[in-house]
Design a protein around this motif. Structure first.
Motif, PDB file in Angstrom:
ATOM      1  N   HIS A  53       0.821  -1.221   0.000  1.00  0.00           N
ATOM      2  CA  HIS A  53       0.000   0.000   0.000  1.00  0.00           C
ATOM      3  C   HIS A  53       0.847   1.260   0.000  1.00  0.00           C
ATOM      4  CE1 HIS A  53      -3.620  -2.348   0.229  1.00  0.00           C
ATOM      5  NE2 HIS A  53      -4.336  -1.242   0.172  1.00  0.00           N
ATOM      6  N   ALA A  54       1.982   1.217   0.679  1.00  0.00           N
ATOM      7  CA  ALA A  54       2.860   2.393   0.675  1.00  0.00           C
ATOM      8  C   ALA A  54       3.328   2.678  -0.755  1.00  0.00           C
ATOM      9  CB  ALA A  54       4.045   2.171   1.598  1.00  0.00           C
ATOM     10  N   LEU A  55       3.767   1.625  -1.463  1.00  0.00           N
ATOM     11  CA  LEU A  55       4.231   1.815  -2.851  1.00  0.00           C
ATOM     12  C   LEU A  55       3.067   2.229  -3.754  1.00  0.00           C
ATOM     13  CD1 LEU A  55       6.592  -1.276  -3.345  1.00  0.00           C
ATOM     14  CD2 LEU A  55       7.226   1.051  -2.690  1.00  0.00           C
ATOM     15  N   SER A  56       1.923   1.622  -3.491  1.00  0.00           N
ATOM     16  CA  SER A  56       0.740   1.908  -4.300  1.00  0.00           C
ATOM     17  C   SER A  56       0.331   3.393  -4.203  1.00  0.00           C
ATOM     18  CB  SER A  56      -0.391   0.990  -3.812  1.00  0.00           C
ATOM     19  OG  SER A  56      -1.624   1.448  -4.226  1.00  0.00           O
ATOM     20  N   TYR A  57       0.433   3.958  -3.004  1.00  0.00           N
ATOM     21  CA  TYR A  57       0.074   5.374  -2.828  1.00  0.00           C
ATOM     22  C   TYR A  57       0.984   6.261  -3.682  1.00  0.00           C
ATOM     23  CZ  TYR A  57      -3.371   5.014   0.967  1.00  0.00           C
ATOM     24  OH  TYR A  57      -4.505   4.777   1.703  1.00  0.00           O
ATOM     25  N   GLY A  58       2.273   5.909  -3.740  1.00  0.00           N
ATOM     26  CA  GLY A  58       3.214   6.667  -4.568  1.00  0.00           C
ATOM     27  C   GLY A  58       2.837   6.592  -6.042  1.00  0.00           C
ATOM     28  N   LEU A  59       2.497   5.378  -6.491  1.00  0.00           N
ATOM     29  CA  LEU A  59       2.106   5.185  -7.896  1.00  0.00           C
ATOM     30  C   LEU A  59       0.865   6.008  -8.249  1.00  0.00           C
ATOM     31  CD1 LEU A  59       2.497   1.314  -8.237  1.00  0.00           C
ATOM     32  CD2 LEU A  59       3.559   2.979  -9.757  1.00  0.00           C
ATOM     33  N   SER A  60      -0.097   5.996  -7.345  1.00  0.00           N
ATOM     34  CA  SER A  60      -1.334   6.753  -7.601  1.00  0.00           C
ATOM     35  C   SER A  60      -1.075   8.247  -7.579  1.00  0.00           C
ATOM     36  CB  SER A  60      -2.400   6.410  -6.554  1.00  0.00           C
ATOM     37  OG  SER A  60      -2.765   5.071  -6.680  1.00  0.00           O
ATOM     38  N   PHE A  61      -0.229   8.679  -6.661  1.00  0.00           N
ATOM     39  CA  PHE A  61       0.008  10.121  -6.525  1.00  0.00           C
ATOM     40  C   PHE A  61       0.727  10.672  -7.759  1.00  0.00           C
ATOM     41  CE2 PHE A  61       2.169  13.979  -5.165  1.00  0.00           C
ATOM     42  CZ  PHE A  61       1.166  14.626  -4.461  1.00  0.00           C
ATOM     43  N   VAL A  62       1.737   9.972  -8.216  1.00  0.00           N
ATOM     44  CA  VAL A  62       2.541  10.507  -9.329  1.00  0.00           C
ATOM     45  C   VAL A  62       1.913  10.205 -10.690  1.00  0.00           C
ATOM     46  CG1 VAL A  62       4.799  10.423 -10.458  1.00  0.00           C
ATOM     47  CG2 VAL A  62       4.654  10.458  -7.968  1.00  0.00           C
ATOM     48  N   GLU A  87      13.419  11.568 -11.526  1.00  0.00           N
ATOM     49  CA  GLU A  87      12.639  12.524 -10.730  1.00  0.00           C
ATOM     50  C   GLU A  87      11.295  11.915 -10.297  1.00  0.00           C
ATOM     51  OE1 GLU A  87      11.962  16.031 -12.983  1.00  0.00           O
ATOM     52  OE2 GLU A  87      11.416  17.233 -11.235  1.00  0.00           O
ATOM     53  N   GLN A  88      10.650  11.225 -11.229  1.00  0.00           N
ATOM     54  CA  GLN A  88       9.357  10.594 -10.902  1.00  0.00           C
ATOM     55  C   GLN A  88       9.550   9.484  -9.863  1.00  0.00           C
ATOM     56  OE1 GLN A  88       8.418   9.719 -15.023  1.00  0.00           O
ATOM     57  NE2 GLN A  88       6.667  11.108 -14.996  1.00  0.00           N
ATOM     58  N   ILE A  89      10.619   8.712 -10.029  1.00  0.00           N
ATOM     59  CA  ILE A  89      10.883   7.622  -9.074  1.00  0.00           C
ATOM     60  C   ILE A  89      11.143   8.209  -7.681  1.00  0.00           C
ATOM     61  CG2 ILE A  89      12.510   5.774  -8.459  1.00  0.00           C
ATOM     62  CD1 ILE A  89      12.761   5.179 -11.480  1.00  0.00           C
ATOM     63  N   THR A  90      11.904   9.295  -7.647  1.00  0.00           N
ATOM     64  CA  THR A  90      12.181   9.939  -6.354  1.00  0.00           C
ATOM     65  C   THR A  90      10.898  10.457  -5.729  1.00  0.00           C
ATOM     66  OG1 THR A  90      14.339  10.597  -7.186  1.00  0.00           O
ATOM     67  CG2 THR A  90      13.547  11.750  -5.221  1.00  0.00           C
ATOM     68  N   LEU A 127      15.324   5.696   1.541  1.00  0.00           N
ATOM     69  CA  LEU A 127      14.650   6.190   0.339  1.00  0.00           C
ATOM     70  C   LEU A 127      15.162   5.435  -0.890  1.00  0.00           C
ATOM     71  CD1 LEU A 127      12.546   8.470  -0.137  1.00  0.00           C
ATOM     72  CD2 LEU A 127      14.443   9.880  -0.934  1.00  0.00           C
ATOM     73  N   ASP A 128      16.446   5.124  -0.885  1.00  0.00           N
ATOM     74  CA  ASP A 128      17.033   4.390  -2.022  1.00  0.00           C
ATOM     75  C   ASP A 128      16.464   2.971  -2.149  1.00  0.00           C
ATOM     76  OD1 ASP A 128      18.579   6.406  -3.069  1.00  0.00           O
ATOM     77  OD2 ASP A 128      20.284   5.976  -1.753  1.00  0.00           O
ATOM     78  N   THR A 129      16.202   2.321  -0.985  1.00  0.00           N
ATOM     79  CA  THR A 129      15.589   0.980  -1.048  1.00  0.00           C
ATOM     80  C   THR A 129      14.234   1.084  -1.738  1.00  0.00           C
ATOM     81  OG1 THR A 129      16.349   0.859   1.266  1.00  0.00           O
ATOM     82  CG2 THR A 129      15.251  -1.092   0.362  1.00  0.00           C
ATOM     83  N   ILE A 130      13.474   2.111  -1.380  1.00  0.00           N
ATOM     84  CA  ILE A 130      12.136   2.256  -1.962  1.00  0.00           C
ATOM     85  C   ILE A 130      12.252   2.545  -3.460  1.00  0.00           C
ATOM     86  CG2 ILE A 130       9.952   3.516  -1.849  1.00  0.00           C
ATOM     87  CD1 ILE A 130      10.505   4.126   1.055  1.00  0.00           C
ATOM     88  N   LYS A 131      13.211   3.382  -3.828  1.00  0.00           N
ATOM     89  CA  LYS A 131      13.414   3.660  -5.259  1.00  0.00           C
ATOM     90  C   LYS A 131      13.703   2.369  -6.013  1.00  0.00           C
ATOM     91  CE  LYS A 131      15.550   8.175  -4.757  1.00  0.00           C
ATOM     92  NZ  LYS A 131      16.688   8.994  -5.222  1.00  0.00           N
ATOM     93  N   ASP A 132      14.533   1.503  -5.399  1.00  0.00           N
ATOM     94  CA  ASP A 132      14.844   0.225  -6.044  1.00  0.00           C
ATOM     95  C   ASP A 132      13.596  -0.656  -6.188  1.00  0.00           C
ATOM     96  OD1 ASP A 132      17.473   0.785  -6.520  1.00  0.00           O
ATOM     97  OD2 ASP A 132      18.215  -0.151  -4.674  1.00  0.00           O
ATOM     98  N   LEU A 133      12.730  -0.602  -5.191  1.00  0.00           N
ATOM     99  CA  LEU A 133      11.481  -1.375  -5.283  1.00  0.00           C
ATOM    100  C   LEU A 133      10.664  -0.883  -6.482  1.00  0.00           C
ATOM    101  CD1 LEU A 133      10.375  -1.652  -1.520  1.00  0.00           C
ATOM    102  CD2 LEU A 133      11.247  -3.483  -2.973  1.00  0.00           C
ATOM    103  N   TYR A 134      10.593   0.437  -6.654  1.00  0.00           N
ATOM    104  CA  TYR A 134       9.850   0.977  -7.805  1.00  0.00           C
ATOM    105  C   TYR A 134      10.510   0.573  -9.135  1.00  0.00           C
ATOM    106  CZ  TYR A 134       6.601   3.856  -5.122  1.00  0.00           C
ATOM    107  OH  TYR A 134       5.592   4.279  -4.294  1.00  0.00           O
ATOM    108  N   ARG A 135      11.838   0.494  -9.120  1.00  0.00           N
ATOM    109  CA  ARG A 135      12.536   0.153 -10.378  1.00  0.00           C
ATOM    110  C   ARG A 135      12.231  -1.285 -10.812  1.00  0.00           C
ATOM    111  NH1 ARG A 135      16.956   3.044  -7.893  1.00  0.00           N
ATOM    112  NH2 ARG A 135      16.995   5.147  -8.742  1.00  0.00           N
ATOM    113  N   ARG A 136      11.703  -2.115  -9.895  1.00  0.00           N
ATOM    114  CA  ARG A 136      11.354  -3.496 -10.272  1.00  0.00           C
ATOM    115  C   ARG A 136      10.112  -3.549 -11.170  1.00  0.00           C
ATOM    116  NH1 ARG A 136      11.327  -6.853  -4.539  1.00  0.00           N
ATOM    117  NH2 ARG A 136      13.484  -6.501  -3.953  1.00  0.00           N
TER     118      ARG A 136
END
Ligand SMILES: [Fe+2]
Length: 359
Positions: A261-270, A319-322, A349-358
């Motif tokens: 859900h934390a990652l999902s909120y980022g995806l929805s927001f951006v 920038e979007q990933i950040t 923050l870098d761990t989360i960025k890596d999760l998004y890069r997957r």
């Protein structure tokens, strides 16, 4: 400190129960300025359900457009401002639609009695006055928004709920006939929201017997609906999914959601991804955190021939990933639940960025 759960006041469950709406709201019609506001998903404009909404001449019917974005604070403010200017304060507000309409209805019910923009109240217990009577009639099942104690909206700065003891509905009507025509992809993505609620609620430091009991019951129903020989969109499974959604909502409410859900909120927001698909996109890559449940999820994706978009990160800018990672990182309560009080030592923050890069 243990949480105090504010439940929905009244529940009606059963096929055809939507026909009781007029009778149910009758006793509230004397409140405030003697009219009701019906917020109906624009999807139903011109469709048979719209004709069944018990609108009286004094009432206001608003078709809400939630087609290509998550509910916003601006949408909530506009509904409140327009209705208040034209007619005053409604006796009650009835939301008919999916999770987005449920969230808008819950937020708008609070904003009729609280000054200023709803973005001022995104957070815990920031609302000052009780809202107006509000009823939820879900037409898609899975988000748990019909029972959750928060009205999730996206504001100019963040996606975060208006959460207080007056947020939950006074009444919900669970009529599974209303979810029979949900398009397959939406049925799947939104249903998986429930599945993920339960997995996350049961995996983390806030889990407890109460939340796990609801989570287990909901997961059993989800497995009937999405796995095995009798799975799929049938009347019996519609009943089950509607109850699973409610129980999954109660499970997460008395525990917490987590990494997905934390990652999902980022995806929805951006990128504006709808909540259900955003969860599925993230959950698909979270085997490190949710192990076997991700395998089970993948099995359900395959069984229903759902084509989850792939290689999304290839087209994202740094920038979007950040930006997504920052939205996710700020959801302290979710990370705390998933990883422990010392989560900041385990994840950056870098761990989360890596999760998004997957993705
Ligand atoms: Fe969710």
């Amino acid at each position: 400190m243990h949480k105090i759960l504010k439940n929905v006041d009244k529940v009606v469950f059963g096929r055809g129960s939507f026909s009781q709406l007029d009778e149910i709201i009758e006793e509230k019609r004397a409140d405030h300025d003697h009219f009701m506001v019906f917020l109906v998903d624009k999807f139903f404009e011109g469709k048979p359900l719209a004709d069944k909404v018990p609108v009286r001449p004094e009432d206001v019917l608003i078709f809400v457009d939630v087609d290509d974005h998550e509910p916003t604070t601006q949408q909530v403010d506009e509904i409140r401002d327009n209705v208040k200017k034209e007619k005053g304060i409604p006796s009650g507000l009835i939301g008919i639609g999916g999770g987005s309409v449920m969230d808008i209805a819950k937020a708008a019910s609070l904003m009729f009695t609280n000054e200023g923009s709803s973005s001022l109240y995104q957070g815990l217990n920031l609302i000052k006055n009780p809202g107006i009577y509000h009823v939820g009639v879900p037409t898609i099942s899975g988000t748990g928004a019909e029972v959750s104690t928060t009205a999730v909206v996206t504001g100019p700065e963040k996606k975060l709920g208006l959460k207080c003891e007056w947020t939950p509905f006074n009444q919900i009507i669970l009529d599974s006939e209303l979810i029979s025509d949900v398009p397959k992809n939406q049925w799947f993505y939104t249903g998986m929201d429930t599945y993920i609620h339960c997995i996350e609620s049961e995996t983390g430091m806030y889990k407890n017997t109460f939340s796990t009991a609801y989570g287990d019951a909901s997961l059993a129903l989800c497995r009937d609906v999405f796995k095995g020989e009798n799975c799929g969109q049938t009347p019996e499974n519609d009943d089950k999914l509607m109850v699973a959604s409610m129980m999954g909502g109660l499970s997460l409410t008395y525990s917490e959601v987590g990494v997905c859900h934390a990652l999902s909120y980022g995806l929805s927001f951006v990128f504006g991804y709808r909540h259900g698909i955003a969860n599925c996109l993230a959950f698909n890559h979270l085997e490190d955190y949710y192990g076997e449940a991700v395998q089970e999820f993948k099995g359900m994706v395959a069984q229903h021939k759902i084509e989850l978009p792939k290689n999304l990160a290839d087209s994202w800018t740094e920038e979007q990933i950040t930006q997504m990672a920052e939205v996710a990182y700020n959801l302290d309560h979710m990370w705390k639940h998933a990883l422990g009080l010392d989560w900041k030592e385990k994840l950056t923050l870098d761990t989360i960025k890596d999760l998004y890069r997957r993705l």
